[in-house]
Design an enzyme around this catalytic site. Structure first.
Site, PDB file in Angstrom:
ATOM      1  N   CYS A  10       8.837 -49.502 -65.826  1.00 25.74           N
ATOM      2  CA  CYS A  10      10.125 -49.490 -65.140  1.00 25.74           C
ATOM      3  C   CYS A  10      10.908 -48.271 -65.590  1.00 25.74           C
ATOM      4  CB  CYS A  10      10.940 -50.723 -65.500  1.00 25.74           C
ATOM      5  SG  CYS A  10      10.163 -52.259 -64.976  1.00 25.74           S
ATOM      6  N   GLY A  36       8.347 -46.805 -61.182  1.00 32.61           N
ATOM      7  CA  GLY A  36       8.285 -48.107 -60.521  1.00 32.61           C
ATOM      8  C   GLY A  36       8.628 -47.968 -59.060  1.00 32.61           C
ATOM      9  N   ASN A 111      13.549 -51.911 -69.296  1.00 35.28           N
ATOM     10  CA  ASN A 111      12.228 -51.292 -69.217  1.00 35.28           C
ATOM     11  C   ASN A 111      11.460 -51.706 -70.461  1.00 35.28           C
ATOM     12  OD1 ASN A 111      10.956 -47.943 -69.834  1.00 35.28           O
ATOM     13  ND2 ASN A 111       9.940 -49.641 -68.868  1.00 35.28           N
ATOM     14  N   GLY A 112      10.307 -52.330 -70.256  1.00 36.92           N
ATOM     15  CA  GLY A 112       9.511 -52.754 -71.406  1.00 36.92           C
ATOM     16  C   GLY A 112       8.985 -54.151 -71.172  1.00 36.92           C
ATOM     17  N   TYR A 252      -0.081 -40.220 -69.290  1.00 34.48           N
ATOM     18  CA  TYR A 252      -0.022 -40.489 -67.858  1.00 34.48           C
ATOM     19  C   TYR A 252       1.375 -40.753 -67.314  1.00 34.48           C
ATOM     20  CZ  TYR A 252      -0.227 -43.220 -63.570  1.00 34.48           C
ATOM     21  OH  TYR A 252       0.000 -43.682 -62.315  1.00 34.48           O
TER      22      TYR A 252
HETATM   23  P1  AMP Z   1      -8.839 -46.715 -61.988  1.00 40.91           P
HETATM   24  O1  AMP Z   1      -9.280 -46.491 -60.602  1.00 40.91           O
HETATM   25  O2  AMP Z   1      -8.422 -48.148 -62.202  1.00 40.91           O
HETATM   26  O3  AMP Z   1      -9.823 -46.247 -63.024  1.00 40.91           O
HETATM   27  O4  AMP Z   1      -7.491 -45.889 -62.195  1.00 40.91           O
HETATM   28  C1  AMP Z   1      -7.489 -44.623 -62.777  1.00 40.91           C
HETATM   29  C2  AMP Z   1      -6.356 -43.816 -62.230  1.00 40.91           C
HETATM   30  O5  AMP Z   1      -5.129 -44.523 -62.369  1.00 40.91           O
HETATM   31  C3  AMP Z   1      -6.197 -42.503 -62.970  1.00 40.91           C
HETATM   32  O6  AMP Z   1      -6.249 -41.480 -62.011  1.00 40.91           O
HETATM   33  C4  AMP Z   1      -4.850 -42.569 -63.651  1.00 40.91           C
HETATM   34  O7  AMP Z   1      -4.105 -41.380 -63.396  1.00 40.91           O
HETATM   35  C5  AMP Z   1      -4.157 -43.747 -63.030  1.00 40.91           C
HETATM   36  N1  AMP Z   1      -3.541 -44.651 -64.024  1.00 40.91           N
HETATM   37  C6  AMP Z   1      -3.891 -44.841 -65.283  1.00 40.91           C
HETATM   38  N2  AMP Z   1      -3.103 -45.777 -65.885  1.00 40.91           N
HETATM   39  C7  AMP Z   1      -2.248 -46.184 -64.946  1.00 40.91           C
HETATM   40  C8  AMP Z   1      -1.183 -47.136 -64.940  1.00 40.91           C
HETATM   41  N3  AMP Z   1      -0.872 -47.861 -66.013  1.00 40.91           N
HETATM   42  N4  AMP Z   1      -0.472 -47.279 -63.795  1.00 40.91           N
HETATM   43  C9  AMP Z   1      -0.792 -46.591 -62.702  1.00 40.91           C
HETATM   44  N5  AMP Z   1      -1.808 -45.696 -62.650  1.00 40.91           N
HETATM   45  C10 AMP Z   1      -2.528 -45.485 -63.752  1.00 40.91           C
END
Ligand code: AMP
Length: 476
Positions: A10, A36, A111-112, A252
């Protein structure tokens, strides 16, 4: 009433003592939209009462009508952008939460994620509290209402002394705005100044947009009270502990133009890429990124390896982050909606693809196929963080262990699954070195499985089921 999944990723924003408070909060939320995308809201104070507008949807949509701002009068406002998983994604859970209680009106944006929410909620309900939402944030309001101390600040401290976990909080009453960052300092929170107004935001990019001056970060365990005389009071009311800010914010989550935990995110990501090149060299013709989050690391990788960086995957900027789609089927499709390869560039080339993380493996698998289908001879996947093997309980939505591919598969197996010619993850040491550990000990629970704030064991929370039992067993 059951609590739903945590209030994940968030963003919060607040401004105190500015005649355009709601408008500026809207802009601040716009800058924090990456934190978010499911719902957002603003609560303003005109000195006599609080006013709210909040809905499901993106900031631009929820506040698309200028008339909305007429309903948000006053010189102070707080706002919130929220991400949640399926189920929790309902209108009643949109923040900020606003209530009238025996001491007046109060609004809170969070947020958290609290790790002892279930226990506290059960206790409060046993004493007759009736919850209106399924968010753990509402617990803070109930704790405030039953606090025995007198002043608002004391009541907030009393309430927060009972909660455990990750929180950046903004409280707004008729006359005051109060910002609090938890003693571990898991999530970022910064303080700015715009003329006579004080501004608080999850990330500094929100200050930049409204041209507020970055004053400093709010410290772990600090409470900043904005008072009607235009001053701020800084308090450290909690037991001091060694802070553990979240390293995944660098990898990220935060925007690259933000400065968090004392460092610019872009610079850190670029260094992650350089380090990755030192650790996992490969003979190749071109380095490309999975946009947007992989771009700075890919530039660092290219710089260090001497392999040219190109924009091999073009992103449609009108599509949200694929990860926000709750259904796996939509997520599969999402990668294609979002990204398209530049065939002329990739054809006949040995390609290094850089992404920041692999969660379920879905994105990487799709991307490797996409690059190969575009004519690449070889596809080498490089990830600018270590394998994400453990779920986060402090506010990042990394799913339960079963869904995290690296919790149950070796790097070779993942490489085969994503059909890459080779796969290399940045080492934990490399990550720490690139972030530049000085006196800070970061939370790296998602990589290392070491959790700085303990969460209750299942026996203590039998009826609620917020966490999966096997996760507890694994981490006890
Ligand atoms: P996946 O397809 O589940 O392996 O998602 C990997 C992708 O999601 C990567 O390109 C990351 O940039 C992105 N990503 C990693 N962690 C998160 C997160 N907590 N929330 C949203 N996107 C994420």
């Amino acid at each position: 009433m059951k609590l739903t999944r945590p209030q994940e990723e968030c963003g919060v924003f607040g401004i105190y003592n500015h005649k355009e408070a709601a408008n500026l909060t809207y802009l601040g939320l716009y800058a924090l939209q990456h934190r978010g995308q499911e719902s957002c809201g603003i609560v303003s104070s005109d000195g006599n009462g609080l006013h709210a507008h909040k809905r499901m949807g993106l900031v631009a949509d929820v506040f698309s009508n200028q008339d909305v701002f007429k309903k948000l009068p006053g010189k102070s406002a707080i706002g919130h952008v929220r991400y949640s998983t399926a189920g929790a994604s309902v209108e009643k859970n949109v923040q900020p939460i606003m209530v009238d209680y025996s001491r007046g009106s109060i609004a809170v944006a969070h947020n958290g994620n609290l790790v002892n929410a279930q226990l506290l909620k059960a206790e409060l309900e046993a004493y007759g509290s009736i919850f209106q939402t399924t968010m753990d944030t509402e617990i803070i309001i109930h704790l405030l209402a039953v606090a025995r101390t007198n002043s608002l600040v004391e009541r907030i401290v009393e309430a927060l002394n009972r909660i455990k976990g990750a929180y950046c909080l903004l409280f707004l009453t008729e006359s005051r705005m109060i910002a609090v960052r938890d003693p571990n300092g898991f999530r970022p929170l910064c303080l700015g100044k715009l003329g006579d107004a004080w501004v608080v935001a999850s990330e500094s990019c929100a200050l930049d947009l409204i041209e507020a001056k970055f004053v400093r970060e709010i410290e772990p365990g600090e409470m900043v009270v904005c008072t009607p005389d235009g001053e701020i009071e800084s308090l450290f009311p909690f037991k001091k502990i060694a802070p553990t800010p979240c390293i995944f914010e660098f990898v990220y989550f935060a925007r690259p133009d933000s400065t968090i935990f004392g460092k610019n995110v872009y610079m850190v990501r670029k260094e992650l890429g350089r380090q990755l090149a030192r650790e996992y060299k490969v003979d190749a013709d071109v380095v490309i990124a999975v946009p947007d989050s992989g771009v700075p690391a890919a530039m660092g990788y290219a710089e260090e390896s001497g392999i040219p960086f190109e924009l091999g995957l073009i992103r449609n900027h009108y599509v949200g982050r694929t990860f926000i789609e709750p259904a796996q089927s939509i997520r599969h499709f999402g990668v294609k909606i979002k990204l398209n390869p530049v065939r002329e560039l990739l054809k006949g080339k040995r390609v290094v693809v850089i992404d920041d993380s692999i969660v379920r493996g879905t994105t990487s698998r799709k991307i490797v196929k996409m690059v190969r289908d575009a004519g690449a001879l070889e596809v080498h996947m490089r990830i600018s963080s270590p394998p994400t093997s453990y779920p986060c309980y402090y506010g990042i939505d990394t799913p339960n262990r079963k869904e995290l591919i690296s919790s149950s598969h070796t790097i070779d197996e993942i490489c085969r699954y994503i059909t890459a010619d080779s796969l290399g993850y940045l080492s934990e040491g490399g990550l720490m070195q690139s972030v530049g550990v000085n006196n800070t000990s970061y939370c790296k629970a998602c990589f290392a499985g070491e959790y700085p704030v303990a969460f209750p064991k299942p026996a203590e929370t039998p009826q609620m089921g917020l966490f999966h039992e096997e996760e507890f067993k694994e981490h006890e």
